[in-house]
Design a protein around this motif. Structure first.
Motif, PDB file in Angstrom:
ATOM      1  N   ALA A  14       0.829  -1.204   0.000  1.00 14.14           N
ATOM      2  CA  ALA A  14       0.000   0.000   0.000  1.00 14.14           C
ATOM      3  C   ALA A  14       0.864   1.255   0.000  1.00 14.14           C
ATOM      4  O   ALA A  14       0.587   2.224  -0.737  1.00 14.14           O
ATOM      5  N   ALA A  15       1.919   1.247   0.820  1.00 11.85           N
ATOM      6  CA  ALA A  15       2.808   2.411   0.871  1.00 11.85           C
ATOM      7  C   ALA A  15       3.512   2.626  -0.461  1.00 11.85           C
ATOM      8  O   ALA A  15       3.631   3.768  -0.945  1.00 11.85           O
ATOM      9  N   ILE A  17       2.487   1.728  -3.440  1.00  8.35           N
ATOM     10  CA  ILE A  17       1.528   2.169  -4.463  1.00  8.35           C
ATOM     11  C   ILE A  17       1.190   3.636  -4.253  1.00  8.35           C
ATOM     12  O   ILE A  17       1.193   4.438  -5.197  1.00  8.35           O
ATOM     13  N   ARG A  18       0.897   4.022  -3.023  1.00 11.89           N
ATOM     14  CA  ARG A  18       0.505   5.408  -2.747  1.00 11.89           C
ATOM     15  C   ARG A  18       1.644   6.385  -2.973  1.00 11.89           C
ATOM     16  O   ARG A  18       1.423   7.543  -3.312  1.00 11.89           O
ATOM     17  N   LEU A  57      -6.585  -0.509  -4.311  1.00 13.48           N
ATOM     18  CA  LEU A  57      -5.224  -0.264  -4.783  1.00 13.48           C
ATOM     19  C   LEU A  57      -4.804  -1.181  -5.920  1.00 13.48           C
ATOM     20  O   LEU A  57      -3.893  -0.848  -6.686  1.00 13.48           O
ATOM     21  N   THR A  71      -4.675   5.199  -8.650  1.00 10.90           N
ATOM     22  CA  THR A  71      -5.259   5.643  -7.382  1.00 10.90           C
ATOM     23  C   THR A  71      -5.707   7.092  -7.404  1.00 10.90           C
ATOM     24  O   THR A  71      -6.460   7.525  -6.532  1.00 10.90           O
ATOM     25  N   GLN A  72      -5.261   7.874  -8.386  1.00 14.90           N
ATOM     26  CA  GLN A  72      -5.704   9.265  -8.454  1.00 14.90           C
ATOM     27  C   GLN A  72      -7.098   9.385  -9.046  1.00 14.90           C
ATOM     28  O   GLN A  72      -7.742  10.418  -8.920  1.00 14.90           O
TER      29      GLN A  72
END
Length: 442
Positions: A14-15, A17-18, A57, A71-72
Motif C-alpha cells: 500500500a505504501a 503504491i501510494r 489499490l 489511485t488518483q
C-alpha cells in the motif's frame, strides 16, 4: 501484539503504491510467486491481494494477473461524481438539454402562479399522486403502446426513486435479481443498499443471453429480473419482439418479477411495445422525465399490477411521504400541452446528431451503441487499462467513465462509457478527439 506477516505485506504494498514506487498498470507477481518470494503460505499471498483490492489499490483480472490501479482516479468513477470541475468536458454523466428549456420553466411557473390552486400544491399530496396526475401519465404511456389504468400509476420523485420503491416493496434482503453483466449503476446501488444479490447474465448479440437466464433460474432461486429492453445502458441495445416475448415466457415459467427501466426509451421510435405489455401481470415499469425533459425535474412514475400498488404506495410513504406537488403539477401540465412530446422529439434529433458526430470522430474504433442514444461504449485493446486512460483524460479536462461502475460481475472489461448528452454540441467534437488521442497514446 506484533504485527502479522500478512499485515506487514499489505502495508508495504500500500505504501509503495501510494508513494508511486509501484505505478499504475504494473503487473504484480502471481499469488504463487509472491508466496515463494516472501516465504508465506499461498493462502496468505491471496489474502494480501484481496486486502489490497478491498482498499482499491489493485485489481485482479482473470487470466491476466493482478495490477496496480490508478489511485488518483476517484473511486467508482462514473457514478460517485456528483459534480464536474469547472472547465471539465463531461463525457461521464448524461443530462441532455435543448435550447429554450429555461424559458419553458419560466412560462410554466407563471401559468402555475395564475392557476388559482397554488395553495393546494403547498400541502401534502396523496402518496402516489393525485388522480388527475396519475391519469395524465397513463394517457402519455398509451402513446408508447402501454395501456394501463390511472390506478396502476404511482408518481415518484424521479426514476431512481422509482427503482428503489420497486426493490424495497417487492424484494427481500438476500433475494437474487438477474441483471445484464453490464448494467445501470444506479440499480446496483439500490440492490447493494437493500442487500439484494445481483446475478449477471452474459450478453449475446443485441441483448442478454436469455437461455443463460433460463439456465440460471433452473440452478438458483431467482426472484426478479432488472432490464432495460429499449436503449440498454451502457450498451444501447433494443430488444426485438421475439426477445421480449421470450423474456416474458421465462418470467412466467419461473415466477419472476420483471423490473423494466425505460429511462431512455423515449429516444427510439418504431420499437416493440414495452415489456410490461407482454407480461403486465408481473412487470413493474419505471421511468421519469429527467432525461426526456430536464435533470432538475425530479418527477418519475412506477406502473405496476393492481395487486402491488398498495405495497408500493406504502414504500413511497416511507421513503418520500408524497409526490413533489409543484414539480408534479408542472410535469403533468407539460404532458397535457405537448411540451414533453416536443422535448422528446428534439432530443431524439439531438442524440442522433451526436451519435453521427461520434461515428465520424471515432471511425475505425470498435464502438458499441445505438444511433439514437446518448451514450457510447468503447472497448479498449487487451493491453490497455481503462483506469489509466480515464486518468490521462481527466488531466486533459475530459471526464469519462470506466466499465467498473457498470459491471455486475467480478470480471470488469477494460472499456469506457462515453456520455454524449452533456457537453455542448460545439465542444463535443474536441472532447471526442481527445478520447481518440488518449486511446491512441496507449
Amino acid at each position: 501484539m506484533p504485527t502479522s506477516r500478512y499485515q506487514l505485506l499489505v502495508d508495504r504494498f500500500a505504501a509503495d503504491i501510494r508513494a508511486g514506487r509501484l505505478q499504475a498498470g504494473v503487473r504484480l507477481p502471481t499469488h504463487r510467486a509472491l508466496a515463494q518470494r516472501e516465504g508465506v503460505a499461498l493462502v496468505t499471498a491471496s489474502r494480501v491481494y484481496a486486502e489490497l483490492a478491498a482498499l482499491g489499490l489493485v485489481s485482479g483480472e482473470t487470466g491476466r494477473g493482478t495490477f496496480v490501479r490508478e489511485t488518483q482516479l476517484p473511486p467508482g468513477h462514473g457514478i460517485d461524481q456528483a459534480t464536474v470541475a469547472r472547465g471539465m468536458l463531461d463525457l461521464n454523466f448524461n443530462y441532455p438539454s435543448v435550447p429554450g428549456q429555461a424559458e419553458l420553466l419560466r412560462t410554466a411557473l407563471r401559468n402555475l402562479a395564475a392557476a388559482g390552486d397554488l395553495e393546494a400544491l403547498l400541502r401534502y399530496q396523496p402518496h402516489a399522486g393525485r388522480p388527475v396526475e396519475r391519469a395524465a401519465v397513463a394517457d402519455h404511456l398509451a402513446q408508447t403502446g402501454l395501456h394501463v389504468s390511472a390506478e396502476q400509476v404511482l408518481v415518484v420523485t424521479g426514476a431512481q426513486h422509482g427503482l428503489a420503491v420497486a426493490v424495497l416493496g417487492l424484494l427481500q434482503p438476500g433475494n437474487v435479481v438477474a441483471v445484464d453483466a453490464l448494467t445501470y449503476p444506479g440499480f446496483k446501488i439500490v440492490a447493494e443498499t437493500h442487500r439484494v444479490e445481483l446475478a449477471p447474465i452474459p450478453a449475446r448479440g443485441q441483448g442478454p443471453d436469455l437461455e443463460a437466464l433460463d439456465a440460471l433460474c433452473r440452478q438458483r432461486r431467482v426472484r426478479a429480473v432488472y432490464c432495460m429492453p429499449t436503449l440498454q445502458n451502457p450498451l444501447g441495445w433494443v430488444l426485438d419482439r421475439p426477445q421480449r416475448q421470450r423474456l416474458a415466457e421465462i418470467a412466467r415459467q419461473h415466477d419472476l418479477i420483471l423490473i423494466e427501466d425505460a429511462a431512455y426509451a423515449f429516444l427510439v421510435s418504431d420499437v416493440p411495445p414495452p415489456l410490461a405489455a407482454f407480461a403486465p401481470e408481473r412487470t413493474v415499469y419505471v421511468s421519469g422525465y429527467s432525461k426526456s425533459v430536464a435533470a432538475g425535474l425530479r418527477v418519475g412514475f412506477v406502473v405496476a399490477p393492481l395487486r402491488w400498488v398498495a405495497t408500493l404506495e406504502r414504500v413511497i410513504r416511507a421513503t418520500n411521504w408524497n409526490t413533489p406537488g409543484v414539480m408534479t403539477a408542472i410535469a403533468c401540465q407539460w404532458l397535457k400541452d405537448g411540451t414533453v412530446a416536443r422535448c422528446e422529439a428534439q432530443k431524439r434529433l439531438d442524440a442522433q446528431a451526436r451519435q453521427a458526430l461520434a461515428a465520424q470522430v471515432l471511425a475505425g474504433m470498435p464502438t458499441v451503441g445505438h444511433p439514437s442514444s446518448y451514450f457510447l461504449w468503447l472497448p479498449l485493446p487487451e493491453d490497455m487499462r481503462a483506469d489509466q486512460v480515464a486518468m490521462a483524460l481527466m488531466r486533459e479536462q475530459v471526464s469519462v467513465s470506466t466499465a467498473e461502475p457498470f459491471a455486475a460481475s467480478a470480471q470488469v472489461p477494460h472499456a469506457l462509457r462515453l456520455a454524449l448528452g452533456s457537453v455542448p454540441l460545439g465542444a463535443l467534437r474536441g472532447a471526442l478527439e481527445q478520447v481518440r488521442r488518449a486511446v491512441g497514446d496507449y
